[in-house]
Design an enzyme around this catalytic site. Structure first.
Site, PDB file in Angstrom:
ATOM      1  N   LYS A 138      -2.164 -16.412 -12.741  1.00 14.85           N
ATOM      2  CA  LYS A 138      -2.861 -15.400 -11.938  1.00 14.85           C
ATOM      3  C   LYS A 138      -2.292 -13.999 -12.169  1.00 14.85           C
ATOM      4  O   LYS A 138      -3.019 -13.056 -12.433  1.00 14.85           O
ATOM      5  CB  LYS A 138      -2.758 -15.753 -10.435  1.00 14.85           C
ATOM      6  CG  LYS A 138      -3.313 -17.118 -10.079  1.00 14.85           C
ATOM      7  CD  LYS A 138      -3.184 -17.435  -8.600  1.00 14.85           C
ATOM      8  CE  LYS A 138      -1.758 -17.467  -8.072  1.00 14.85           C
ATOM      9  NZ  LYS A 138      -0.956 -18.596  -8.612  1.00 14.85           N
ATOM     10  N   ARG A 142       6.856 -26.141  -4.096  1.00 19.36           N
ATOM     11  CA  ARG A 142       5.726 -25.200  -4.117  1.00 19.36           C
ATOM     12  C   ARG A 142       4.448 -25.885  -4.572  1.00 19.36           C
ATOM     13  O   ARG A 142       3.369 -25.595  -4.061  1.00 19.36           O
ATOM     14  CB  ARG A 142       6.055 -24.015  -5.036  1.00 19.36           C
ATOM     15  CG  ARG A 142       7.048 -23.047  -4.385  1.00 19.36           C
ATOM     16  CD  ARG A 142       7.737 -22.180  -5.405  1.00 19.36           C
ATOM     17  NE  ARG A 142       6.824 -21.287  -6.083  1.00 19.36           N
ATOM     18  CZ  ARG A 142       7.033 -20.795  -7.298  1.00 19.36           C
ATOM     19  NH1 ARG A 142       8.127 -21.119  -7.964  1.00 19.36           N
ATOM     20  NH2 ARG A 142       6.175 -19.977  -7.830  1.00 19.36           N
ATOM     21  N   ARG A 199      -4.087 -18.301   0.809  1.00 16.84           N
ATOM     22  CA  ARG A 199      -3.427 -19.537   0.410  1.00 16.84           C
ATOM     23  C   ARG A 199      -3.620 -20.647   1.430  1.00 16.84           C
ATOM     24  O   ARG A 199      -3.152 -21.760   1.217  1.00 16.84           O
ATOM     25  CB  ARG A 199      -1.924 -19.287   0.267  1.00 16.84           C
ATOM     26  CG  ARG A 199      -1.424 -19.106  -1.167  1.00 16.84           C
ATOM     27  CD  ARG A 199       0.060 -18.785  -1.092  1.00 16.84           C
ATOM     28  NE  ARG A 199       0.796 -19.112  -2.273  1.00 16.84           N
ATOM     29  CZ  ARG A 199       1.085 -18.231  -3.246  1.00 16.84           C
ATOM     30  NH1 ARG A 199       0.636 -17.005  -3.184  1.00 16.84           N
ATOM     31  NH2 ARG A 199       1.829 -18.597  -4.265  1.00 16.84           N
ATOM     32  N   ARG A 230      13.334 -15.878 -11.011  1.00 17.94           N
ATOM     33  CA  ARG A 230      13.143 -15.915  -9.557  1.00 17.94           C
ATOM     34  C   ARG A 230      13.830 -17.143  -8.984  1.00 17.94           C
ATOM     35  O   ARG A 230      13.769 -18.216  -9.573  1.00 17.94           O
ATOM     36  CB  ARG A 230      11.647 -15.977  -9.236  1.00 17.94           C
ATOM     37  CG  ARG A 230      10.963 -14.640  -9.312  1.00 17.94           C
ATOM     38  CD  ARG A 230       9.458 -14.729  -9.253  1.00 17.94           C
ATOM     39  NE  ARG A 230       8.928 -15.655  -8.255  1.00 17.94           N
ATOM     40  CZ  ARG A 230       7.622 -15.854  -8.048  1.00 17.94           C
ATOM     41  NH1 ARG A 230       6.724 -15.192  -8.757  1.00 17.94           N
ATOM     42  NH2 ARG A 230       7.210 -16.700  -7.138  1.00 17.94           N
ATOM     43  N   ARG A 265       9.766 -19.105 -16.754  1.00 11.59           N
ATOM     44  CA  ARG A 265       9.220 -17.772 -16.467  1.00 11.59           C
ATOM     45  C   ARG A 265      10.366 -16.792 -16.236  1.00 11.59           C
ATOM     46  O   ARG A 265      11.382 -17.126 -15.650  1.00 11.59           O
ATOM     47  CB  ARG A 265       8.342 -17.830 -15.204  1.00 11.59           C
ATOM     48  CG  ARG A 265       7.928 -16.449 -14.709  1.00 11.59           C
ATOM     49  CD  ARG A 265       6.741 -16.516 -13.772  1.00 11.59           C
ATOM     50  NE  ARG A 265       7.043 -17.120 -12.485  1.00 11.59           N
ATOM     51  CZ  ARG A 265       6.117 -17.284 -11.528  1.00 11.59           C
ATOM     52  NH1 ARG A 265       4.867 -16.901 -11.712  1.00 11.59           N
ATOM     53  NH2 ARG A 265       6.463 -17.842 -10.387  1.00 11.59           N
TER      54      ARG A 265
HETATM   55  P1  ADP Z   1       1.050 -17.221 -11.381  1.00 14.85           P
HETATM   56  O1  ADP Z   1       0.941 -15.762 -11.041  1.00 14.85           O
HETATM   57  O2  ADP Z   1      -0.263 -17.945 -11.239  1.00 14.85           O
HETATM   58  O3  ADP Z   1       2.166 -17.906 -10.678  1.00 14.85           O
HETATM   59  P2  ADP Z   1       2.044 -16.281 -13.980  1.00 14.85           P
HETATM   60  O4  ADP Z   1       1.000 -15.328 -14.448  1.00 14.85           O
HETATM   61  O5  ADP Z   1       3.294 -15.722 -13.432  1.00 14.85           O
HETATM   62  O6  ADP Z   1       1.388 -17.328 -12.940  1.00 14.85           O
HETATM   63  O7  ADP Z   1       2.360 -17.274 -15.190  1.00 14.85           O
HETATM   64  C1  ADP Z   1       3.351 -18.294 -15.067  1.00 14.85           C
HETATM   65  C2  ADP Z   1       4.134 -18.396 -16.372  1.00 14.85           C
HETATM   66  O8  ADP Z   1       3.296 -18.924 -17.408  1.00 14.85           O
HETATM   67  C3  ADP Z   1       4.643 -17.061 -16.909  1.00 14.85           C
HETATM   68  O9  ADP Z   1       5.894 -17.303 -17.520  1.00 14.85           O
HETATM   69  C4  ADP Z   1       3.598 -16.657 -17.944  1.00 14.85           C
HETATM   70  O10 ADP Z   1       4.158 -15.865 -18.985  1.00 14.85           O
HETATM   71  C5  ADP Z   1       3.122 -17.988 -18.470  1.00 14.85           C
HETATM   72  N1  ADP Z   1       1.679 -18.024 -18.781  1.00 14.85           N
HETATM   73  C6  ADP Z   1       0.655 -17.404 -18.124  1.00 14.85           C
HETATM   74  N2  ADP Z   1      -0.540 -17.705 -18.675  1.00 14.85           N
HETATM   75  C7  ADP Z   1      -0.272 -18.556 -19.719  1.00 14.85           C
HETATM   76  C8  ADP Z   1      -1.093 -19.238 -20.694  1.00 14.85           C
HETATM   77  N3  ADP Z   1      -2.428 -19.110 -20.690  1.00 14.85           N
HETATM   78  N4  ADP Z   1      -0.469 -20.019 -21.597  1.00 14.85           N
HETATM   79  C9  ADP Z   1       0.893 -20.157 -21.587  1.00 14.85           C
HETATM   80  N5  ADP Z   1       1.709 -19.558 -20.706  1.00 14.85           N
HETATM   81  C10 ADP Z   1       1.147 -18.758 -19.781  1.00 14.85           C
HETATM   82  P1  ADP Z   2       3.340 -17.905  -7.511  1.00 14.70           P
HETATM   83  O1  ADP Z   2       3.962 -17.455  -8.792  1.00 14.70           O
HETATM   84  O2  ADP Z   2       3.745 -19.241  -7.040  1.00 14.70           O
HETATM   85  O3  ADP Z   2       1.858 -17.728  -7.506  1.00 14.70           O
HETATM   86  P2  ADP Z   2       3.777 -15.774  -5.567  1.00 14.70           P
HETATM   87  O4  ADP Z   2       4.546 -14.687  -6.181  1.00 14.70           O
HETATM   88  O5  ADP Z   2       2.299 -15.585  -5.368  1.00 14.70           O
HETATM   89  O6  ADP Z   2       4.067 -17.079  -6.397  1.00 14.70           O
HETATM   90  O7  ADP Z   2       4.401 -16.171  -4.163  1.00 14.70           O
HETATM   91  C1  ADP Z   2       5.776 -16.406  -4.011  1.00 14.70           C
HETATM   92  C2  ADP Z   2       6.071 -16.852  -2.582  1.00 14.70           C
HETATM   93  O8  ADP Z   2       5.668 -15.821  -1.662  1.00 14.70           O
HETATM   94  C3  ADP Z   2       5.321 -18.090  -2.109  1.00 14.70           C
HETATM   95  O9  ADP Z   2       5.971 -19.289  -2.485  1.00 14.70           O
HETATM   96  C4  ADP Z   2       5.320 -17.891  -0.593  1.00 14.70           C
HETATM   97  O10 ADP Z   2       6.585 -18.187  -0.035  1.00 14.70           O
HETATM   98  C5  ADP Z   2       5.116 -16.393  -0.482  1.00 14.70           C
HETATM   99  N1  ADP Z   2       3.681 -16.046  -0.414  1.00 14.70           N
HETATM  100  C6  ADP Z   2       2.976 -15.328  -1.330  1.00 14.70           C
HETATM  101  N2  ADP Z   2       1.691 -15.211  -0.947  1.00 14.70           N
HETATM  102  C7  ADP Z   2       1.577 -15.878   0.240  1.00 14.70           C
HETATM  103  C8  ADP Z   2       0.492 -16.145   1.129  1.00 14.70           C
HETATM  104  N3  ADP Z   2      -0.751 -15.711   0.876  1.00 14.70           N
HETATM  105  N4  ADP Z   2       0.762 -16.858   2.246  1.00 14.70           N
HETATM  106  C9  ADP Z   2       1.997 -17.308   2.520  1.00 14.70           C
HETATM  107  N5  ADP Z   2       3.052 -17.113   1.725  1.00 14.70           N
HETATM  108  C10 ADP Z   2       2.852 -16.398   0.586  1.00 14.70           C
END
Ligand code: ADP
Ligand code: ADP
Ligand code: ZN
Length: 218
Positions: free
Chosen positions: A13, A171, A88, A160, A127
């Site tokens: 995302k 998670r 969420r 992280r 990551r």
């Molecule tokens: P989210 O925001 O949904 O948690 P991220 O965008 O942070 O996900 O992506 C999670 C990890 O996977 C990061 O290390 C990112 O560089 C990697 N990643 C994201 N999209 C892809 C993809 N299409 N193929 C392989 N790795 C990816």
């Molecule tokens: P991810 O890479 O898992 O998509 P985020 O950066 O979106 O992670 O979120 C990290 C953490 O922040 C979550 O595990 C949760 O603790 C908190 N968080 C983020 N967005 C929300 C939400 N909409 N509601 C509740 N907690 C949230």
């Protein structure tokens, strides 16, 4: 353009949102980024959020809803936005409907990035995130040009605390219990589009742009 990026932790995302923001200049609201910024400041909100985030639990609905309400009500640009990581829970989705109704806005599309757990674990466990600007990398799939250094701002990359194995499992469990029901919520409203999130970063980007009508079919 008012869109939500939905999908489990590690689905891509943030990576895709960054590309859309860069290309189309859409205002970006990531509750994860907002909460991490709060966490680093010595505030009541930050202290409260930290407890939940480090355990891989969701921060309470009322806290997150308040943050999003404030951001959305400050929007300009005819109210375009990308929401990443919110809603969420079903309670958050209902609150979002109310907030948008109050502001006279409607959602255009909810993009659901589908990725299976084994790939999610591989992505999250390797990551790396920029301490300064929040840019996201992956040691194998999307490495920075220089190890440990952010390509866009030169900031330090770190892992992280919630990207450690034990917290990742929690998670994912939280996602399946509390966030997955949103697929049905938005499907019923005919807003949901599922996209194969296991394709390459470029392929997923193209698929999203096509769904949003940003790319002409060739
Ligand atoms: P989210 O925001 O949904 O948690 P991220 O965008 O942070 O996900 O992506 C999670 C990890 O996977 C990061 O290390 C990112 O560089 C990697 N990643 C994201 N999209 C892809 C993809 N299409 N193929 C392989 N790795 C990816
Ligand atoms: P991810 O890479 O898992 O998509 P985020 O950066 O979106 O992670 O979120 C990290 C953490 O922040 C979550 O595990 C949760 O603790 C908190 N968080 C983020 N967005 C929300 C939400 N909409 N509601 C509740 N907690 C949230
Ligand atoms: Zn950076």
């Amino acid at each position: 353009m008012r869109i939500i990026l939905l999908g489990p932790p590690g689905a891509g995302k943030g990576t895709q949102a960054a590309r859309l923001v860069e290309k189309y200049g859409l205002p970006y609201i990531s509750t994860g980024d907002i909460l991490r910024a709060a966490r680093n400041s010595d505030t009541e909100l930050g202290r409260k959020a930290k407890e939940y985030m480090d355990r891989g639990e969701l921060v309470p609905d009322e806290v997150v809803i308040g943050l999003v309400r404030e951001r959305l009500s400050r929007l300009r640009q005819r109210g375009s936005f990308i929401l990443d990581g919110f809603p969420r829970t079903v309670a958050q989705a209902k609150a979002l409907d109310e907030i948008l109704a109050e502001l006279g806005m409607a959602l255009d599309r909810v993009i659901d990035l589908e990725v299976d757990p084994p790939a999610l674990v591989r992505r999250l466990s390797r990551r790396r995130t920029c301490r300064v600007c929040g840019a996201v990398y992956h040691l194998d799939y999307n490495p920075p040009q220089q190890p440990g250094v952010c390509d866009s701002c030169g900031g330090e990359l770190y892992q992280r605390p919630d990207d450690q194995e034990a917290t990742i499992q929690r998670r994912l469990q939280v996602y399946f219990e509390q966030t997955r029901p949103l697929e049905e919520y938005y499907e019923r409203r005919r807003l949901l589009t599922r996209i194969d999130g296991e394709a390459s970063i470029d392929e997923v980007e193209l698929a999203i742009e096509t769904v949003l009508g940003l790319k002409e079919q060739e």
